[in-house]
Design an enzyme around this catalytic site. Structure first.
Site, PDB file in Angstrom:
ATOM      1  N   ARG A 120       0.847  -1.194   0.000  1.00 48.54           N
ATOM      2  CA  ARG A 120       0.000   0.000   0.000  1.00 48.54           C
ATOM      3  C   ARG A 120       0.881   1.241   0.000  1.00 48.54           C
ATOM      4  O   ARG A 120       1.397   1.636   1.046  1.00 48.54           O
ATOM      5  CB  ARG A 120      -0.911   0.011   1.226  1.00 48.54           C
ATOM      6  N   ASP A 178       1.870   5.195  -0.124  1.00 48.19           N
ATOM      7  CA  ASP A 178       1.272   6.387   0.473  1.00 48.19           C
ATOM      8  C   ASP A 178       0.960   7.444  -0.584  1.00 48.19           C
ATOM      9  O   ASP A 178       1.354   7.332  -1.749  1.00 48.19           O
ATOM     10  CB  ASP A 178       2.229   6.991   1.509  1.00 48.19           C
ATOM     11  N   ARG A 214      11.401   6.040   3.504  1.00 44.71           N
ATOM     12  CA  ARG A 214      11.537   7.502   3.548  1.00 44.71           C
ATOM     13  C   ARG A 214      12.282   7.949   4.805  1.00 44.71           C
ATOM     14  O   ARG A 214      13.008   8.951   4.783  1.00 44.71           O
ATOM     15  CB  ARG A 214      10.162   8.157   3.473  1.00 44.71           C
TER      16      ARG A 214
END
Length: 255
Positions: free
Chosen positions: A50, A52, A202
């Site tokens: 999934r 973002d 990230r």
């Protein structure tokens, strides 16, 4: 019901992410709506990961179940027709067995992160890279990246809203290259593992960028990892430079 594996490319900017959300534009919702144009009913597709809001995909994988036995090429062409003009493309489609599961059958997920280093504003790559104005120390970042390899408690690099049962993950690869492009030098981060925590990539890249500027030493990265504390993480970098680049399976349906 015949099952199909879809390889999907998308530009993440217009979407709240992969996951379907009521009254908001999502990649999953767009593809399910396209499937409903082909077989009018509710559709639920399952993806390998999934992504973002703002995150892109070069090779997301999802599976769907159809009532009709479609020719795989015709199914991909029909979906691409109904997905226009959204920046989503089905780049491959294959019939698979009922036991294929895009998420649970996956054995590796590979992410690419791109940092563009130049002072002039990005034009062609706008929205597709994290742009910084300074150069980075490649060797220092590589040294720090090596400290993250292997099995660790990655609480420091995990979002506070992460829903994973455990912060312990095994990082298989974190390679960093400087690539000279017509638009300017880029730093490419190749990150691979069986699975990731929310915001883990990230968080890695944001902390490694601190090492690259000299604000952190490689030893600071080790201290952050050992702290097992989200507050010890460097700044989380923006989503625009992140791509889901590959999903690996024991029996690759697209091989």
């Amino acid at each position: 019901m015949p099952r199909y594996a879809l390889k999907i490319e998308y530009h993440g900017a217009p979407f709240v992410g992969w996951q379907r959300q009521t009254n908001l534009a999502s990649v999953q919702g767009a593809i399910e709506a396209a499937l409903a144009r082909l077989e009018p009913r509710d559709h639920t597709i399952v993806a390998a990961g999934r992504t973002d809001a703002g995150v892109h995909a070069l090779a997301q994988v999802a599976h769907c179940d159809m009532e009709t036995a479609w020719d795989a090429f015709r199914l991909s062409e029909a979906l691409n027709y109904h997905l226009k003009p959204l920046p989503i493309a089905i780049t491959d489609c294959r019939a698979v067995s009922d036991d294929f599961h895009a998420r649970f059958s996956a054995r590796e997920r590979r992410y690419l992160f791109r940092i563009l280093s130049r002072r002039a504003p990005a034009t062609h790559c706008a929205g597709l890279v994290w742009q910084i104005k300074h150069q980075l120390d490649l060797e220092a970042m590589r040294q720090a990246a090596g400290l993250l390899l292997g099995k660790h408690d990655f609480t420091t690099f995990r979002s506070t809203v992460c829903q994973a049962d455990s912060p312990v993950k095994t990082l298989d690869r974190l390679d960093i290259e400087r690539v000279e492009t017509p638009g300017g030098p880029e730093y490419h981060f190749d990150v691979r593992a069986r699975s990731f925590l929310h915001n883990q990539v990230r968080s890695f890249v944001g902390s490694l960028e601190r090492v690259g500027t000299g604000s952190w030493s490689p030893e600071d990265m080790q201290r952050a990892l050992d702290a097992r504390d989200r507050a010890a993480c460097g700044p989380v970098c923006p989503p625009q430079g992140l791509y889901l680049a590959h999903v690996g399976y024991p029996d690759d349906p697209f091989a």
